[in-house]
Enzyme design. Structure first.
Site, PDB file in Angstrom:
ATOM      1  N   SER A 118       0.812  -1.220   0.000  1.00  0.00           N
ATOM      2  CA  SER A 118       0.000   0.000   0.000  1.00  0.00           C
ATOM      3  C   SER A 118       0.844   1.268   0.000  1.00  0.00           C
ATOM      4  CB  SER A 118      -0.934   0.003   1.208  1.00  0.00           C
ATOM      5  OG  SER A 118      -0.200  -0.136   2.411  1.00  0.00           O
ATOM      6  N   ASP A 133       5.626  13.350  11.711  1.00  0.00           N
ATOM      7  CA  ASP A 133       5.816  14.145  10.495  1.00  0.00           C
ATOM      8  C   ASP A 133       5.885  13.255   9.257  1.00  0.00           C
ATOM      9  OD1 ASP A 133       6.128  16.277  12.271  1.00  0.00           O
ATOM     10  OD2 ASP A 133       8.313  16.164  12.219  1.00  0.00           O
ATOM     11  N   HIS A 157       1.681   4.238   6.983  1.00  0.00           N
ATOM     12  CA  HIS A 157       1.799   4.828   5.648  1.00  0.00           C
ATOM     13  C   HIS A 157       2.482   6.193   5.727  1.00  0.00           C
ATOM     14  CE1 HIS A 157      -1.632   1.975   5.351  1.00  0.00           C
ATOM     15  NE2 HIS A 157      -0.940   1.624   4.274  1.00  0.00           N
TER      16      HIS A 157
END
Length: 240
Positions: free
Chosen positions: A17, A188, A195
């Site tokens: 992903s 951050d 992800h």
């Protein structure tokens, strides 16, 4: 003038992903597509939730097609797998792959790539298990940083073993360096604990671009496909 869809060579991005979702701001698909417009196509073959065992037959299929006459000509190949292989055993996700099987699968995927095609192998990223579990509504963490670190190290070891067959993109180490600065936070770089954010992809890009440039795949080293518009106008076209 006919337009051939096979005119461009391609950079193929194979992964899970984190690759599939990289068509966002600063994402690898987005930035490479812009960087190589009219020079190389960028083919995203990311599959959300997949591990190396699931991706292996797809990689075989891609190279079987690429090997056919008139098939896709590949200029470079990125492989970004391991985040799902490193899921903890005995958790509901059922994506986990034993470390030795991960290495064997990754090695076989790399072996499919012709020796003339550069391969960039990206380590899995550092993860934030508690944040990921909270995002997913999991009662128990299905991932751990320590376990994922084992897969990142196995990725490094495999690339070292293969010598010049593959190039390492050590995203884990880069994130570790980023985190070591007290003014920085992994929030951050990670959208949901797994992800990448746009900043996370920017960090990944800083690792990949120098390798591509070293491999003579800097945009300035490549010719544009088809002539500039000013040279494409038929000579017998009257002036406006």
């Amino acid at each position: 003038m006919s337009i051939s869809l096979s005119k461009h060579k391609a950079i193929v991005l194979l992964g899970d992903s984190i690759t599939e979702f990289s068509n966002v701001q600063h994402g690898l698909t987005t930035v490479l597509s812009d960087r190589y417009i009219r020079k190389l196509d960028v083919v995203n073959r990311g599959f959300s939730g997949y591990n190396t065992a699931m991706v292996l037959p797809i990689a075989k299929e891609i190279f079987a097609e690429a090997g056919k006459s008139g098939g896709l000509e590949i200029a470079a190949w990125t492989i970004f797998l391991g985040a799902n292989d490193a899921v903890l055993f005995n958790t509901p996700s059922r994506q986990s792959i034993p470390l030795d099987a991960y290495v064997a699968n990754l090695k076989e995927i790399i072996s499919l790539v012709p020796s003339s095609v550069p391969v960039l192998v990206i380590t899995p990223p550092i993860i934030q298990p508690h944040r990921w579990s909270a995002e997913r509504g999991l009662a128990v963490d299905d991932r751990s940083e320590a376990n994922t670190a084992r897969y990142a190290q196995a990725c490094r070891d495999l690339v070292a073993e293969l010598g010049g067959k593959a190039r390492l993109v050590d995203l884990w180490k880069a994130m570790e360096t980023y985190r070591s600065d007290s003014s920085n936070n992994l929030d951050d770089l990670l959208l949901d604990g797994l992800h990448l954010t746009p900043e996370g992809y920017k960090l990944l890009n800083t690792l990949i671009f120098p390798i591509l440039d070293e491999l003579k795949l800097h945009p300035d080293d490549l010719e544009k496909t088809y002539p500039d518009w000013s040279n494409a106008i038929p000579e017998d076209t009257p002036p406006a």
